[in-house]
Design an enzyme around this catalytic site. Structure first.
Site, mmCIF file in Angstrom:
data_model
loop_
_atom_site.group_PDB
_atom_site.id
_atom_site.type_symbol
_atom_site.label_atom_id
_atom_site.label_comp_id
_atom_site.label_asym_id
_atom_site.label_seq_id
_atom_site.Cartn_x
_atom_site.Cartn_y
_atom_site.Cartn_z
ATOM 1 N N SER A 1 20.265 -8.959 20.368
ATOM 2 C CA SER A 1 19.359 -8.345 21.331
ATOM 3 C C SER A 1 18.492 -9.451 21.919
ATOM 4 C CB SER A 1 18.473 -7.324 20.615
ATOM 5 O OG SER A 1 17.325 -7.066 21.384
ATOM 6 N N CYS A 25 11.700 -7.479 5.045
ATOM 7 C CA CYS A 25 10.426 -8.213 5.046
ATOM 8 C C CYS A 25 9.589 -7.930 3.804
ATOM 9 C CB CYS A 25 9.614 -7.860 6.281
ATOM 10 S SG CYS A 25 10.601 -7.894 7.771
#
Lengths: 594, 167
Positions: free
Chosen positions: A322, A518
């Site tokens: 992307s 994360c």
């Protein structure tokens, strides 16, 4: 099951476990240092030695499998003495500047001295000549290295990057790159997983604390801070909380007390990312289905460690990424344009700090692609650990702070943004929005969770068929959309190899560079064990479910941002500020040798 | 030793770098799917190229599909491998216990003077690479040294110049 005796106690353990694991399962602790459960079993430190009846010498219990009828003694004068001597030998080649070391009181070597009852350091000899290597993300001080080799295991086996290995031999041995090249010249992804497992102060993030204090002290600077989704479920661990506590409100207060002028939330631009990335995905799918040019599968681009990995390892496949910048650089770009205009200040007088669970983001903000009009989108990145240190340094009594909210217009967020911090979260957030955009109906999953892509497995997949879409999306009627999710770079390699062979069955792939996403990023509190990772994951989903606002496209401040400033998703302004391009790099070098 | 390494001895000097890399690529093709073959590949590569500079390490890592740091790790572990250009002949003075006691150090000192380079280096004319060996298994002949594959026994420092003159 096999039966053995440990310290006079008869125990039964599954076949294949080591003596150390057998003891642990029966609540017998054998002191150990280099061993890391589920990750690293190497036997380099030898501190876990035990007596085994019939064996000529002491045995390293982390390496020796438990066998039927074995008689093991872990706590004898001989083992205690041997451990102390081994510990002192490690210490003989380790700097003893603990009081001024950044790992003071969080150092596993230091803690082990306490456990073993070491009260002297008898051996003094030559010291290895360690070199300090500072890259934008990671600082290596090899004079502190104790050669446990955990970093080698995570870099090679878990992350499949392989920039660190043992070099030279004997006393000259150093853990490092090929031919001692600086880290910033090789194919390091800067994921920082090595800094999570390092037991001492040898591997750490490159410090940004003083730069941030300097900006706060500068009266001419408007200092903006933002925090990533995964910080609020982890920073508590460095501030006296048990893992799994959500401290969002206190975090906002602490940031104001530190002196930041605006306290924004990266979650806001996570919601924005969903609109931009979702629109980009629908455009690509439409082009593909209506005979146009489109590269599929599209892959998410929020994780800068993943981006650097793919640039080195699959430079011909960058079209699959992307073009969206990562959420915190989007927020930086908007703070220095949209918000700076609102409060009428020159973007050059604004200093944006991102608090991230990530070491790779420190490198990311230095990329030339992450600037607009010669001004960097983000000026400094602090890891979760660094922010916790600043909070302590400032004398803030974190536990007793009041809860507060983030500032608007860049502070409101949906639950979809919260789950950006965990593997599967970006995909789920995107599907919540894209599905509703296309069909006009809510995503048909319990509590909006796309169950097949929730959890810590390496590669997860899901598919669903679009039925009765809205008029504008008729081209999608009956199409079965296939998605995949992976975290950790080994899984990414598997999915990229499928793409390279032209065998990828997917339309959309989410990749996070660190295993678990994360929540276990390279900048998160130490240690990050499987249990702690699971607790942070559960906390993130709790934060999501606790919100009224669960979908990115319902964030009214995002709507307002489009009305007032960006005009339309993937429009001209978005492309200028929120999208980027990527750089082909060498397999083993920062740049391809021409 | 296999035929690739032997056949190279006669043609190294005339061969271009490109031809050498080509031959190394062929060797890698043969060995790459065999577990534990890195050392063998490095060994043959060094015999073809003379030494293992970073560019060649990158070439080997790439073709073997291994991390560069692993390739470099193996090379720097074994003293046989060299990352610097080597001389035509290798002098290895034994510094094992027996040779050390019987005056190996004196051979080193004298050779440093004669060759004009220190241990670990190659002479300017690229004739000799000068190294230390840790016991070559000739303790009864101490102090011993080797030039290429030839062992010199009970070496008298005063005879060193005449020995070297033969090369």
């Amino acid at each position: 099951m096999i039966n053995l005796t440990i310290n006079g106690k008869s125990v039964s353990v599954p076949e294949g476990v080591t003596i150390l694991e057998a003891a642990k399962q029966n609540n017998i602790y054998i002191p150990n240092l280099c061993y890391l459960e589920g990750v690293h079993k190497f036997g380099s430190c030898r501190l876990c030695v035990v007596e085994v009846e019939g064996a000529r010498t002491l045995q390293a219990s982390c390496m020796v499998p438990a066998r039927e009828g074995m008689v093991v003694r872990t706590n004898t004068e001989k083992t205690r003495k041997a451990r102390k001597a081994l510990y002192e030998l490690i210490l003989s080649d380790h700097p003893k500047d603990c009081l001024s070391c950044e790992r003071n009181r969080s150092c596993e070597l230091q803690e082990m001295g306490d456990i073993l009852g070491v009260t002297e350091a008898r051996y003094n000899g030559e010291k290895s000549k360690g070199r300090i290597d500072i890259s934008p993300s990671i600082t290596r001080d090899m004079s502190k290295c104790i050669l446990c080799r955990r970093c080698i295991t995570v870099c090679n086996q878990i992350q499949n990057v392989g920039v660190l290995n043992a070099q030279n031999r004997g006393f000259e041995t150093v853990i490092g790159t090929a031919m001692d090249l600086p880290l910033n010249t090789v194919n390091c992804a800067y994921c920082g997983q090595c800094t999570i497992v390092c037991p001492v102060g040898a591997l750490k993030e490159t410090d940004a604390i003083q730069d941030v204090w300097n900006a706060i002290n500068d009266k001419n600077k408007r200092v903006v801070v933002q925090v990533a989704p995964a910080i609020r479920v982890a920073i508590g661990e460095d501030l006296g909380y048990e893992p799994g506590n959500i401290v969002t409100g206190k975090l906002a207060t602490a940031l104001r007390e530190l002196g930041f002028d605006d306290v924004f939330d990266t979650n806001f631009t996570a919601d924005l990312t969903i609109i931009e990335e979702g629109t980009e995905f629908l455009t690509r799918v439409k082009n593909a289905l209506t005979g146009g040019q489109a590269t599929l599968p599209m892959i998410t681009s929020c994780s800068p460690g993943w981006i650097k990995y793919v640039e080195h390892s699959f430079p011909e496949k960058l079209d699959h990424l992307s073009t969206c910048k990562s959420p915190h650089t989007m927020l930086g770009a908007l703070a220095k344009s949209y918000y700076a205009e609102k409060i009428k200040i020159d973007p050059k007088d604004m200093y944006v700090v991102s608090v991230m669970p990530c070491t790779a983001k420190k490198y990311e903000v230095s990329r030339p692609e992450m600037q607009n009009n010669g001004v960097p989108n983000v000026d400094a990145v602090l890891t979760t650990r660094e922010l916790a240190k600043m909070i302590k340094e400032a004398g803030i009594d974190f536990r007793n702070l009041d809860d507060a909210q983030f500032d608007n217009p860049l502070g409101l967020s949906s639950g979809a943004a919260d789950i950006f911090g965990v593997t599967g979260g970006v995909m789920e957030a995107a599907l919540r929005t894209v599905y509703e955009l296309v069909t006009g109906r809510q995503l048909p999953f319990d509590k909006l969770h796309v169950t097949p892509i929730v959890g810590l497995q390496q590669i997860k997949e899901a598919e669903f068929t679009i039925e009765n879409p809205l008029e504008a999306y008729k081209f999608l009627d009956g199409v079965t959309v296939k998605v995949a999710v992976t975290s950790g770079l080994s899984g990414a390699k598997v999915l990229l190899e499928q793409i390279a062979k032209g065998e990828s069955p997917y339309h959309f792939i989410e990749v996070m560079g660190c295993p678990g996403g994360c929540i276990s990023g390279g900048g998160q509190p130490r240690p990050t064990t499987p249990e702690i990772r699971q607790k942070r994951l559960e906390a993130i989903y709790r934060e999501d479910e606790g919100k009224e606002l669960r979908k990115s496209h319902e964030n009214k401040y995002v709507t307002k941002l489009y009305e007032e400033f960006l005009k339309e998703p993937n429009g001209h302004k978005s492309h200028e500020l929120l999208h980027t391009h990527y750089t082909k790099r060498g397999k083993f070098n920062e740049y391809i040798i021409k | 030793m296999s035929s690739e390494a032997l056949s190279c001895q006669c043609c190294c000097d005339e061969e271009s770098d490109q031809q050498k890399y080509q031959r190394i690529a062929e060797i890698i093709e043969k060995y790459k799917n065999r577990e534990g073959s890195l050392i063998q590949v490095l060994h043959l590569s060094q015999s073809i190229y003379g030494y293992l500079p970073l560019e060649l390490q990158i070439f080997i890592a790439d073709h073997m599909d291994k991390p560069l740091s692993e390739v470099s790790g193996v090379i720097t572990f074994y003293s046989f491998f060299s990352t610097q250009p080597r001389g035509k002949h290798t002098i290895r003075v034994c510094m094992g216990t027996a040779c050390y006691v019987r005056g190996g150090k004196k051979l080193i000192d004298r050779l440093e003077g004669i060759l004009g380079v220190s241990v670990g280096s190659t002479t300017e004319d690229k004739k000799f690479t000068f190294e230390i060996a840790r016991c070559i298994g000739a303790c009864g002949l101490a102090p011993a040294m080797m030039i290429d594959d030839v062992v010199f026994k009970q070496v008298n420092p005063d005879k060193l110049e005449s020995i070297l003159a033969k090369y």
